[in-house]
Design a protein around this motif. Structure first.
Motif, PDB file in Angstrom:
ATOM      1  N   TYR A   1       0.439  -1.179   0.185  1.00 27.28           N
ATOM      2  CA  TYR A   1       0.055  -0.007   0.287  1.00 27.28           C
ATOM      3  C   TYR A   1       0.631   1.253   0.202  1.00 27.28           C
ATOM      4  N   HIS A   2       2.060   1.190   0.056  1.00 20.49           N
ATOM      5  CA  HIS A   2       2.606   2.678  -0.425  1.00 20.49           C
ATOM      6  C   HIS A   2       3.870   1.972  -1.772  1.00 20.49           C
ATOM      7  N   GLU A   3       3.710   3.232  -2.836  1.00 19.94           N
ATOM      8  CA  GLU A   3       5.270   2.616  -3.544  1.00 19.94           C
ATOM      9  C   GLU A   3       6.675   2.875  -3.405  1.00 19.94           C
ATOM     10  N   ALA A   4       6.928   3.367  -2.479  1.00 22.38           N
ATOM     11  CA  ALA A   4       7.980   3.859  -2.067  1.00 22.38           C
ATOM     12  C   ALA A   4       8.436   2.221  -1.078  1.00 22.38           C
ATOM     13  N   PHE A   5       7.739   1.600  -0.943  1.00 23.61           N
ATOM     14  CA  PHE A   5       7.516   0.451  -0.024  1.00 23.61           C
ATOM     15  C   PHE A   5       7.571  -0.842  -1.056  1.00 23.61           C
ATOM     16  N   ARG A   6       7.150  -0.679  -1.883  1.00 22.59           N
ATOM     17  CA  ARG A   6       6.778  -1.823  -3.816  1.00 22.59           C
ATOM     18  C   ARG A   6       8.375  -1.573  -4.019  1.00 22.59           C
ATOM     19  N   ARG A   7       9.435  -0.660  -4.198  1.00 23.53           N
ATOM     20  CA  ARG A   7      10.337  -0.530  -4.592  1.00 23.53           C
ATOM     21  C   ARG A   7      11.331  -1.479  -3.848  1.00 23.53           C
ATOM     22  N   LEU A   8      10.685  -1.126  -2.482  1.00 24.81           N
ATOM     23  CA  LEU A   8      12.137  -1.706  -1.986  1.00 24.81           C
ATOM     24  C   LEU A   8      12.052  -2.758  -1.230  1.00 24.81           C
ATOM     25  N   GLY A   9      10.779  -3.985  -1.557  1.00 23.27           N
ATOM     26  CA  GLY A   9      10.627  -4.853  -1.619  1.00 23.27           C
ATOM     27  C   GLY A   9      10.848  -5.688  -2.610  1.00 23.27           C
ATOM     28  N   ARG A  10      11.484  -4.685  -3.762  1.00 19.49           N
ATOM     29  CA  ARG A  10      11.955  -5.589  -5.265  1.00 19.49           C
ATOM     30  C   ARG A  10      13.336  -4.870  -5.409  1.00 19.49           C
ATOM     31  N   HIS A  11      14.139  -4.092  -4.429  1.00 22.12           N
ATOM     32  CA  HIS A  11      15.214  -3.721  -4.317  1.00 22.12           C
ATOM     33  C   HIS A  11      16.918  -4.629  -4.620  1.00 22.12           C
ATOM     34  N   PRO A  12      17.078  -4.380  -5.980  1.00 19.06           N
ATOM     35  CA  PRO A  12      18.086  -5.751  -6.046  1.00 19.06           C
ATOM     36  C   PRO A  12      19.242  -5.900  -4.964  1.00 19.06           C
ATOM     37  N   ARG A  13      19.491  -5.057  -4.237  1.00 19.79           N
ATOM     38  CA  ARG A  13      20.391  -4.555  -3.428  1.00 19.79           C
ATOM     39  C   ARG A  13      20.316  -5.629  -2.411  1.00 19.79           C
ATOM     40  N   LEU A  14      19.185  -5.490  -1.565  1.00 19.52           N
ATOM     41  CA  LEU A  14      18.003  -6.851  -1.198  1.00 19.52           C
ATOM     42  C   LEU A  14      17.767  -8.104  -1.258  1.00 19.52           C
ATOM     43  N   ILE A  15      17.070  -8.345  -2.503  1.00 17.35           N
ATOM     44  CA  ILE A  15      16.581  -9.089  -3.193  1.00 17.35           C
ATOM     45  C   ILE A  15      18.155 -10.463  -3.549  1.00 17.35           C
ATOM     46  N   GLU A  16      19.351  -9.180  -4.253  1.00 15.33           N
ATOM     47  CA  GLU A  16      19.912 -10.101  -5.192  1.00 15.33           C
ATOM     48  C   GLU A  16      21.023 -11.197  -4.034  1.00 15.33           C
ATOM     49  N   PRO A  17      21.170 -11.000  -2.805  1.00 20.56           N
ATOM     50  CA  PRO A  17      21.693 -10.732  -1.886  1.00 20.56           C
ATOM     51  C   PRO A  17      21.503 -12.078  -1.528  1.00 20.56           C
ATOM     52  N   VAL A  18      19.948 -11.661  -0.882  1.00 22.45           N
ATOM     53  CA  VAL A  18      18.761 -12.705  -0.895  1.00 22.45           C
ATOM     54  C   VAL A  18      18.628 -14.628  -1.361  1.00 22.45           C
ATOM     55  N   MET A  19      19.076 -13.377  -2.824  1.00 16.28           N
ATOM     56  CA  MET A  19      18.923 -15.208  -3.288  1.00 16.28           C
ATOM     57  C   MET A  19      19.959 -16.217  -3.122  1.00 16.28           C
ATOM     58  N   GLN A  20      21.302 -15.538  -3.120  1.00 13.60           N
ATOM     59  CA  GLN A  20      22.526 -16.446  -3.117  1.00 13.60           C
ATOM     60  C   GLN A  20      22.565 -16.812  -2.174  1.00 13.60           C
ATOM     61  N   LEU A  21      22.528 -16.076  -0.984  1.00 12.72           N
ATOM     62  CA  LEU A  21      22.498 -17.137  -0.131  1.00 12.72           C
ATOM     63  C   LEU A  21      21.495 -18.815   0.529  1.00 12.72           C
ATOM     64  N   VAL A  22      19.896 -18.014   0.024  1.00 14.22           N
ATOM     65  CA  VAL A  22      19.183 -19.170  -0.421  1.00 14.22           C
ATOM     66  C   VAL A  22      19.205 -20.295  -1.434  1.00 14.22           C
ATOM     67  N   GLY A  23      20.054 -19.494  -2.482  1.00 17.43           N
ATOM     68  CA  GLY A  23      19.879 -20.460  -3.237  1.00 17.43           C
ATOM     69  C   GLY A  23      19.307 -20.576  -4.382  1.00 17.43           C
ATOM     70  N   GLY A  24      18.305 -19.906  -4.259  1.00 16.18           N
ATOM     71  CA  GLY A  24      17.541 -19.769  -5.426  1.00 16.18           C
ATOM     72  C   GLY A  24      16.522 -18.714  -5.388  1.00 16.18           C
ATOM     73  N   PRO A  25      15.458 -18.755  -5.965  1.00 11.98           N
ATOM     74  CA  PRO A  25      14.263 -17.492  -5.969  1.00 11.98           C
ATOM     75  C   PRO A  25      13.476 -17.295  -4.895  1.00 11.98           C
ATOM     76  N   VAL A  26      13.139 -16.454  -3.967  1.00 11.05           N
ATOM     77  CA  VAL A  26      12.373 -15.911  -3.233  1.00 11.05           C
ATOM     78  C   VAL A  26      11.311 -15.431  -3.057  1.00 11.05           C
ATOM     79  N   TYR A  27      10.185 -15.228  -2.038  1.00  8.28           N
ATOM     80  CA  TYR A  27       9.051 -15.059  -2.284  1.00  8.28           C
ATOM     81  C   TYR A  27       9.295 -14.062  -1.156  1.00  8.28           C
TER      82      TYR A  27
END
Ligand code: SIN
Ligand code: MN
Length: 297
Positions: free
Chosen positions: A63-89
């Protein structure tokens, strides 16, 4: 913004990784304003402390555009994908206020303990990634970790429904003391825009904020798509049910909101296979963040 081999080793040893100043002051200003906007909303997702100030805004990415974008930010999503070894939800999304004077305690707990017991998440193939929206100091209720506690599975816990407005599965003092004797007790602090990724089994807590300084932190709880929850006891906006993999946006998706005239439209997903370009902002080098001592015997 991928993690280096050394960072992955450090994460594995201690259960968390601190990267100071990962978001620029302009990006932080966008998020800080967004946090004030959601705290002021009268919605079921915004939980309050006993004093009435905001404690947690759940699902702010919906319900907030800035947080929508943060929720898909590559600086957050990519390191976690690396650590869990694949795509994340997105399993959970919280903007925690820990307001000056009124921000209350978060008792000792493991997030996976709650996700497993309440939501039936099968394995701890999930983790939190946190972004500081204010400077976090020793004074304003920093997160406190028990390093290395993430390697010992899920601890016995009691369901505390009384201490705060947020129910938590909390650990007893003997367990916390034993773990602190083994691995110490640390409170990573740093400027607004810093980021911490921590394992979902890492034992953590935070003290009340008696200081006159606010301490907002956003938490994305990301789970490998193959490890999604199967029990829907908690509301959808607390434990999400959209198990589709997150496609990261472009690196400047937040900076775009700070400077709408620049408007490159990067709030849309990048075209598959097209280079998203070099990040405009890089994290600072990680300092020694082991600030804690050993508990009294
Ligand atoms: C949490 O443990 O989920 C939040 C703790 C905090 O924001 O202090
Ligand atoms: Mn937690």
């Amino acid at each position: 913004m991928k993690l280096t081999h050394e960072e992955i080793t450090r994460f594995d040893e201690r259960g968390y990784l601190f990267r100071p100043s990962c978001f620029s002051p302009e990006e932080v200003a966008v998020l800080r304003q967004a946090a004030d906007e959601v705290y002021a909303m009268d919605r079921k997702e915004v939980w309050r402390e006993s004093s009435g100030v905001a404690r947690t805004a759940f699902a702010a990415h919906t319900y907030h555009e800035a947080f929508r974008r943060l929720g898909r930010h590559p600086r957050l999503i990519e390191p976690v994908m690396q650590l869990v070894g694949g795509p994340v939800y997105m399993h959970q999304y919280k903007v925690n206020a820990k307001a000056a004077f009124d921000g209350e305690i978060w008792q000792w707990h493991q997030d996976f303990g709650t996700w497993h017991r309440d939501d039936e998440m099968p394995e701890p193939r999930a983790m939190n990634i946190a972004v500081f929206l204010d400077e976090v100091t020793a004074a304003n209720g920093p997160l406190i970790f028990l390093p290395k506690s993430h390697k010992q599975g899920v601890f016995e816990a009691g369901h505390d429904l009384e201490t705060t407005t947020y129910p938590l599965w909390t650990l007893d003092r003997a367990t916390v003391t034993r773990l602190a004797e083994q691995g110490g007790c640390v409170a990573p602090t740093g400027p607004a825009g810093s980021m911490i990724v921590f394992a979902s089994t890492l034992v953590h807590a935070s003290a009340p904020n008696i200081s006159p300084m606010n301490r907002s932190i956003v938490y994305l709880s990301l789970c490998h798509v193959d490890n999604h929850i199967s029990r829907f006891k908690r509301p959808e906006w607390v434990a999400h049910r959209d198990f589709r993999p997150i496609e990261p946006l472009a690196d400047d998706c937040l900076a775009d909101l700070a400077d709408p005239l620049r408007g490159t439209g990067n709030g849309s997903p990048p075209v598959h296979g097209v280079d998203r370009g070099q990040p405009r902002f890089r994290c600072a080098e990680s300092p020694g963040d082991r600030t804690g001592g050993r508990p009294a015997a």
